[in-house]
Design a protein around this motif. Structure first.
Motif, PDB file in Angstrom:
ATOM      1  N   UNK A  17       9.395   7.669  -2.903  1.00 37.50           N
ATOM      2  CA  UNK A  17       9.392   6.342  -2.112  1.00 37.50           C
ATOM      3  C   UNK A  17       8.491   6.175  -0.973  1.00 37.50           C
ATOM      4  N   UNK A  18       8.446   7.459  -0.353  1.00 38.06           N
ATOM      5  CA  UNK A  18       7.451   7.803   0.989  1.00 38.06           C
ATOM      6  C   UNK A  18       6.245   7.558   0.464  1.00 38.06           C
ATOM      7  N   UNK A  19       5.653   8.092  -0.714  1.00 32.13           N
ATOM      8  CA  UNK A  19       4.379   7.987  -1.362  1.00 32.13           C
ATOM      9  C   UNK A  19       3.863   6.376  -1.515  1.00 32.13           C
ATOM     10  N   UNK A  20       5.007   5.978  -2.199  1.00 33.27           N
ATOM     11  CA  UNK A  20       4.880   4.299  -2.546  1.00 33.27           C
ATOM     12  C   UNK A  20       4.508   3.595  -1.329  1.00 33.27           C
ATOM     13  N   UNK A  21       5.342   3.932   0.025  1.00 31.91           N
ATOM     14  CA  UNK A  21       5.061   3.096   1.096  1.00 31.91           C
ATOM     15  C   UNK A  21       3.566   3.361   1.468  1.00 31.91           C
ATOM     16  N   UNK A  22       3.108   4.603   1.487  1.00 37.74           N
ATOM     17  CA  UNK A  22       1.707   4.774   1.933  1.00 37.74           C
ATOM     18  C   UNK A  22       0.870   4.224   1.037  1.00 37.74           C
ATOM     19  N   UNK A  23       0.921   4.085  -0.028  1.00 36.27           N
ATOM     20  CA  UNK A  23      -0.164   3.730  -1.123  1.00 36.27           C
ATOM     21  C   UNK A  23      -0.067   2.048  -0.896  1.00 36.27           C
ATOM     22  N   UNK A  24       1.169   1.538  -1.069  1.00 35.49           N
ATOM     23  CA  UNK A  24       0.878   0.349  -1.211  1.00 35.49           C
ATOM     24  C   UNK A  24       0.529  -0.525   0.343  1.00 35.49           C
ATOM     25  N   UNK A  25       0.971   0.097   1.331  1.00 37.36           N
ATOM     26  CA  UNK A  25       0.537  -0.128   2.710  1.00 37.36           C
ATOM     27  C   UNK A  25      -0.713  -0.016   3.050  1.00 37.36           C
ATOM     28  N   UNK A  26      -1.555   1.049   2.460  1.00 40.59           N
ATOM     29  CA  UNK A  26      -2.893   1.304   2.682  1.00 40.59           C
ATOM     30  C   UNK A  26      -3.696   0.163   1.695  1.00 40.59           C
ATOM     31  N   UNK A  27      -3.220  -0.214   0.580  1.00 40.16           N
ATOM     32  CA  UNK A  27      -3.671  -1.251  -0.150  1.00 40.16           C
ATOM     33  C   UNK A  27      -3.773  -2.621   0.466  1.00 40.16           C
ATOM     34  N   UNK A  28      -2.529  -3.069   1.129  1.00 38.70           N
ATOM     35  CA  UNK A  28      -2.453  -4.146   2.032  1.00 38.70           C
ATOM     36  C   UNK A  28      -3.641  -4.046   3.198  1.00 38.70           C
ATOM     37  N   UNK A  29      -3.652  -3.011   3.776  1.00 41.58           N
ATOM     38  CA  UNK A  29      -4.568  -2.895   4.929  1.00 41.58           C
ATOM     39  C   UNK A  29      -5.957  -3.247   4.465  1.00 41.58           C
ATOM     40  N   UNK A  30      -6.365  -2.302   3.300  1.00 38.85           N
ATOM     41  CA  UNK A  30      -7.709  -2.572   2.798  1.00 38.85           C
ATOM     42  C   UNK A  30      -8.088  -4.171   2.314  1.00 38.85           C
ATOM     43  N   UNK A  31      -7.080  -4.578   1.419  1.00 38.59           N
ATOM     44  CA  UNK A  31      -7.443  -5.839   0.888  1.00 38.59           C
ATOM     45  C   UNK A  31      -7.395  -7.108   2.186  1.00 38.59           C
ATOM     46  N   UNK A  32      -6.588  -6.774   3.304  1.00 37.96           N
ATOM     47  CA  UNK A  32      -6.496  -7.611   4.143  1.00 37.96           C
ATOM     48  C   UNK A  32      -7.809  -7.864   4.917  1.00 37.96           C
ATOM     49  N   UNK A  33      -8.447  -6.531   5.105  1.00 41.35           N
ATOM     50  CA  UNK A  33      -9.552  -6.367   6.071  1.00 41.35           C
ATOM     51  C   UNK A  33     -10.785  -7.258   5.073  1.00 41.35           C
ATOM     52  N   UNK A  34     -10.912  -6.741   3.821  1.00 37.15           N
ATOM     53  CA  UNK A  34     -11.904  -7.250   2.995  1.00 37.15           C
ATOM     54  C   UNK A  34     -11.584  -8.972   2.862  1.00 37.15           C
ATOM     55  N   UNK A  35     -10.708  -9.295   2.499  1.00 35.27           N
ATOM     56  CA  UNK A  35     -10.236 -10.937   2.657  1.00 35.27           C
ATOM     57  C   UNK A  35     -10.908 -11.514   3.729  1.00 35.27           C
ATOM     58  N   UNK A  36     -10.394 -10.926   5.007  1.00 46.20           N
ATOM     59  CA  UNK A  36     -10.897 -11.537   6.285  1.00 46.20           C
ATOM     60  C   UNK A  36     -12.277 -11.551   6.443  1.00 46.20           C
ATOM     61  N   UNK A  37     -13.005 -10.174   6.024  1.00 50.70           N
ATOM     62  CA  UNK A  37     -14.450 -10.362   6.186  1.00 50.70           C
ATOM     63  C   UNK A  37     -15.169 -11.218   5.348  1.00 50.70           C
ATOM     64  N   UNK A  38     -14.704 -11.222   4.020  1.00 50.67           N
ATOM     65  CA  UNK A  38     -15.364 -12.075   3.185  1.00 50.67           C
ATOM     66  C   UNK A  38     -15.266 -13.608   3.359  1.00 50.67           C
ATOM     67  N   UNK A  39     -14.227 -14.008   3.881  1.00 46.90           N
ATOM     68  CA  UNK A  39     -14.026 -15.435   4.283  1.00 46.90           C
ATOM     69  C   UNK A  39     -14.502 -15.905   5.335  1.00 46.90           C
ATOM     70  N   UNK A  40     -15.104 -14.936   6.443  1.00 47.23           N
ATOM     71  CA  UNK A  40     -15.654 -15.571   7.532  1.00 47.23           C
ATOM     72  C   UNK A  40     -14.801 -15.119   8.563  1.00 47.23           C
TER      73      UNK A  40
END
Length: 76
Positions: A17-40
């Protein structure tokens, strides 16, 4: 159960569960950053995206610390 055992609570999902939290949260952070940058970077959408990234980084740090504590507990 002794009082010592009460202070050393484990993560609800254990090591997996601890590994799952780290992996999912890292994916959300990277995805949110990419989405924000690409949308302006204008308007409230940029603020919401930046807020998601900041909260995600704080949660990710917390999850990594929990994972490290859990790892040191299993070694001893």
């Amino acid at each position: 159960m002794t009082p010592e055992d009460n202070t050393r609570r484990e993560a609800p999902g254990g090591l997996l569960g601890a590994w799952f939290n780290v992996i999912v949260c890292t994916g959300i952070v990277v995805g949110a950053a990419i989405y924000t940058i690409t949308q302006g970077l204008t308007g409230p959408d940029a603020l919401i995206g930046a807020g998601v990234v900041v909260v995600g980084v704080v949660l990710d740090i917390s999850f990594v610390r929990t994972l490290r504590r859990h790892g040191t507990r299993t070694k001893s």
